[in-house]
Design an enzyme around this catalytic site. Structure first.
Site, PDB file in Angstrom:
ATOM      1  N   ARG A 171      36.303 109.850  94.705  1.00  0.00           N
ATOM      2  CA  ARG A 171      36.535 108.683  95.556  1.00  0.00           C
ATOM      3  C   ARG A 171      37.560 107.792  94.876  1.00  0.00           C
ATOM      4  O   ARG A 171      37.751 107.833  93.662  1.00  0.00           O
ATOM      5  CB  ARG A 171      35.243 107.908  95.821  1.00  0.00           C
ATOM      6  CG  ARG A 171      34.622 107.300  94.583  1.00  0.00           C
ATOM      7  CD  ARG A 171      33.300 106.626  94.880  1.00  0.00           C
ATOM      8  NE  ARG A 171      32.801 105.899  93.721  1.00  0.00           N
ATOM      9  CZ  ARG A 171      33.126 104.658  93.416  1.00  0.00           C
ATOM     10  NH1 ARG A 171      33.966 103.990  94.201  1.00  0.00           N
ATOM     11  NH2 ARG A 171      32.636 104.057  92.347  1.00  0.00           N
ATOM     12  N   ARG A 175      39.742  98.164  98.509  1.00  0.00           N
ATOM     13  CA  ARG A 175      39.162  96.867  98.877  1.00  0.00           C
ATOM     14  C   ARG A 175      40.052  96.210  99.923  1.00  0.00           C
ATOM     15  O   ARG A 175      41.259  96.075  99.714  1.00  0.00           O
ATOM     16  CB  ARG A 175      39.054  95.961  97.657  1.00  0.00           C
ATOM     17  CG  ARG A 175      38.077  96.453  96.617  1.00  0.00           C
ATOM     18  CD  ARG A 175      37.972  95.450  95.499  1.00  0.00           C
ATOM     19  NE  ARG A 175      37.164  95.958  94.411  1.00  0.00           N
ATOM     20  CZ  ARG A 175      37.133  95.434  93.200  1.00  0.00           C
ATOM     21  NH1 ARG A 175      37.889  94.370  92.941  1.00  0.00           N
ATOM     22  NH2 ARG A 175      36.375  95.951  92.265  1.00  0.00           N
ATOM     23  N   ARG A 248      40.886 115.155  75.905  1.00  0.00           N
ATOM     24  CA  ARG A 248      42.214 114.569  75.886  1.00  0.00           C
ATOM     25  C   ARG A 248      42.230 113.536  74.767  1.00  0.00           C
ATOM     26  O   ARG A 248      41.220 112.889  74.485  1.00  0.00           O
ATOM     27  CB  ARG A 248      42.554 113.899  77.215  1.00  0.00           C
ATOM     28  CG  ARG A 248      42.785 114.865  78.341  1.00  0.00           C
ATOM     29  CD  ARG A 248      44.061 115.663  78.184  1.00  0.00           C
ATOM     30  NE  ARG A 248      45.255 114.826  78.389  1.00  0.00           N
ATOM     31  CZ  ARG A 248      46.473 115.191  78.039  1.00  0.00           C
ATOM     32  NH1 ARG A 248      46.673 116.347  77.434  1.00  0.00           N
ATOM     33  NH2 ARG A 248      47.506 114.404  78.291  1.00  0.00           N
ATOM     34  N   ARG A 279      50.247 102.861  79.715  1.00  0.00           N
ATOM     35  CA  ARG A 279      50.077 101.419  79.896  1.00  0.00           C
ATOM     36  C   ARG A 279      50.520 100.669  78.655  1.00  0.00           C
ATOM     37  O   ARG A 279      50.618 101.228  77.559  1.00  0.00           O
ATOM     38  CB  ARG A 279      48.632 101.071  80.237  1.00  0.00           C
ATOM     39  CG  ARG A 279      47.592 101.482  79.210  1.00  0.00           C
ATOM     40  CD  ARG A 279      46.199 101.140  79.719  1.00  0.00           C
ATOM     41  NE  ARG A 279      45.151 101.508  78.773  1.00  0.00           N
ATOM     42  CZ  ARG A 279      43.855 101.225  78.926  1.00  0.00           C
ATOM     43  NH1 ARG A 279      43.455 100.571  80.001  1.00  0.00           N
ATOM     44  NH2 ARG A 279      42.967 101.590  78.025  1.00  0.00           N
ATOM     45  N   GLU A 301      50.249 102.920  75.039  1.00  0.00           N
ATOM     46  CA  GLU A 301      49.223 103.964  74.974  1.00  0.00           C
ATOM     47  C   GLU A 301      49.782 105.266  75.547  1.00  0.00           C
ATOM     48  O   GLU A 301      50.180 105.322  76.704  1.00  0.00           O
ATOM     49  CB  GLU A 301      47.996 103.508  75.770  1.00  0.00           C
ATOM     50  CG  GLU A 301      46.768 104.335  75.555  1.00  0.00           C
ATOM     51  CD  GLU A 301      45.545 103.680  76.188  1.00  0.00           C
ATOM     52  OE1 GLU A 301      44.961 104.292  77.091  1.00  0.00           O
ATOM     53  OE2 GLU A 301      45.201 102.534  75.796  1.00  0.00           O
ATOM     54  N   TYR A 349      31.750 110.817  79.444  1.00  0.00           N
ATOM     55  CA  TYR A 349      32.434 109.533  79.357  1.00  0.00           C
ATOM     56  C   TYR A 349      31.452 108.418  79.709  1.00  0.00           C
ATOM     57  O   TYR A 349      30.798 108.454  80.748  1.00  0.00           O
ATOM     58  CB  TYR A 349      33.643 109.465  80.297  1.00  0.00           C
ATOM     59  CG  TYR A 349      34.359 108.149  80.176  1.00  0.00           C
ATOM     60  CD1 TYR A 349      35.243 107.921  79.120  1.00  0.00           C
ATOM     61  CD2 TYR A 349      34.103 107.121  81.063  1.00  0.00           C
ATOM     62  CE1 TYR A 349      35.872 106.698  78.972  1.00  0.00           C
ATOM     63  CE2 TYR A 349      34.730 105.895  80.925  1.00  0.00           C
ATOM     64  CZ  TYR A 349      35.612 105.691  79.877  1.00  0.00           C
ATOM     65  OH  TYR A 349      36.219 104.470  79.722  1.00  0.00           O
ATOM     66  N   ASP A 351      30.885 104.047  79.847  1.00  0.00           N
ATOM     67  CA  ASP A 351      31.295 102.675  79.634  1.00  0.00           C
ATOM     68  C   ASP A 351      30.443 102.096  78.509  1.00  0.00           C
ATOM     69  O   ASP A 351      29.373 102.622  78.181  1.00  0.00           O
ATOM     70  CB  ASP A 351      31.108 101.852  80.917  1.00  0.00           C
ATOM     71  CG  ASP A 351      32.141 102.203  81.979  1.00  0.00           C
ATOM     72  OD1 ASP A 351      33.279 102.552  81.606  1.00  0.00           O
ATOM     73  OD2 ASP A 351      31.801 102.134  83.176  1.00  0.00           O
TER      74      ASP A 351
END
Length: 371
Positions: A171, A175, A248, A279, A301, A349, A351
């Site tokens: 997905r 917004r 990675r 970025r 980066e 992964y 957070d």
């Protein structure tokens, strides 16, 4: 045995686990092969600016228990993540919202934006996406895909989007409001004084040894603790018995500039494939202009291929690697004396709030089992 727990890794998982069990009277020894604590969340002071040494780390959570826990050890500022995306000489707001759509198509209402999106999805004519490119076209149409997804994603993964599986982007958040807040979580911020200071407080009263490799140490001290908490790569723990899991990696270029303000925002993504970095981070904006008014620190980066010996950052959770991890997970079940945790220990992964929640949950289960 000198300790209840030998903890390999002084990052958020190891430090949180150590704090939780030490608070209940258990003894811990924490090792880290790096010369510093806090893992990839480590912040270093350069010219009065707290630099996120291993990429931008913005704490956000919908878990009030985790938010309250972190606030026991640090005050979090009110930083809101509102990154920008630069494509050639165009600048767009992220996440994709009405500011993005208005800039792309000169529209002003949600209905206008939705109509263009539906038209582009229909033009793609894809009902069963076979790769990431087709999945993205189904979700957001050609304009957003080509300007804001394609190049950035190909740099991240080191290959063409048509070679990537569709499930990588199941997905894409869209917004239809003029809201640039990247996260939906109700609590967000960055620890005042940095993550290193937060982890220092978590490790108060805990013995820590830096520049210490776990494998070297345990060979010399095999019976030093009742249990091990291992936050390194699970395949490395078992000496790559079934082969290496894929990751990675990242490379960072950080420089101190004689400039008050380089880009006016904490994070700007560069979405063209031709620009080699993904970025630029300008660290003073995480703390609202802290530091010398005439200097700033920026980090570029660069995504990188990974090989054994490199620092792993992102697990490549495709079917092949997930099946290989399942083999290592089964092997881990034969070692009840070892707790595998964190991003590398579970090949997932996370957070930061999820890492803390997992560490607290496992520590609580350990303490309950001990009675």
């Amino acid at each position: 045995m000198q300790y209840d727990y030998l903890i390999a890794g002084a990052g958020l998982f190891g430090a949180t686990f150590a704090q939780a069990v030490t608070e209940r009277g258990r003894t811990c020894l924490v090792l880290d092969r790096r010369p510093h604590i806090a893992g990839n969340a480590y912040t270093k002071n350069i010219g009065g600016i707290l630099v996120h040494q291993y990429g931008a780390h913005i704490f956000h959570t919908g878990n009030q228990a985790v938010w309250d826990y972190v606030n026991r050890f640090s005050t979090l500022n009110h930083f809101i993540n509102a990154p920008l995306a630069r494509y050639q000489n165009e600048l767009y707001n992220l996440p994709f919202n009405m500011n993005t759509f208005s800039k792309l198509w000169n529209v002003f209402t949600p209905a206008e934006a939705k109509a263009i999106l539906e038209k582009q999805r229909a033009e793609a004519g894809i009902t069963e996406p076979k790769n990431l490119e087709e999945q993205a076209l189904c979700l957001v149409g050609r304009d957003i895909y080509e300007k804001l997804i394609k190049g950035y994603t190909e740099k991240q993964w080191g290959t063409d989007c048509r070679n990537l599986p569709a499930f990588i982007i199941k997905r894409v958040p869209l917004r239809f409001t003029y809201d640039n807040n990247y996260f939906n979580d109700p609590w967000q911020g960055i620890p005042v004084g940095g993550y290193t200071k937060l982890v220092e407080k978590l490790l108060t009263g805990v013995e820590v040894r830096l520049n210490t490799d776990y494998f070297d140490f345990i060979r010399q001290n095999p019976d030093i603790a009742r249990k091990t908490v291992y936050t390194g790569a699970i395949d490395a723990f078992f000496d790559y018995r079934y082969g290496a899991l894929a990751y990675r990696s990242l490379r960072f270029e950080t420089e101190l500039l004689d400039s008050e303000d380089y880009q006016g925002n904490a994070v700007v993504n560069y979405t063209e494939r031709e620009v080699p970095f993904t970025r630029i981070i300008e660290h003073k904006h995480f703390a609202f202009g802290a530091g010398n008014a005439n200097e700033t620190v920026v980090t570029r980066e660069y995504p990188a291929d990974w090989k054994r010996g490199d620092e792993p950052y992102y697990p490549v959770n495709n079917e092949t690697n997930n099946a290989l991890y399942a083999q290592y997970r089964a092997l881990a079940e034969t070692r009840p004396d070892v707790i595998f945790g964190g991003r590398l220990g579970t090949y997932k992964y996370y957070d930061m709030d999820q890492v803390i929640a997992e560490a607290l949950s496992i520590a609580a289960a350990e303490l309950e089992d001990e009675g």
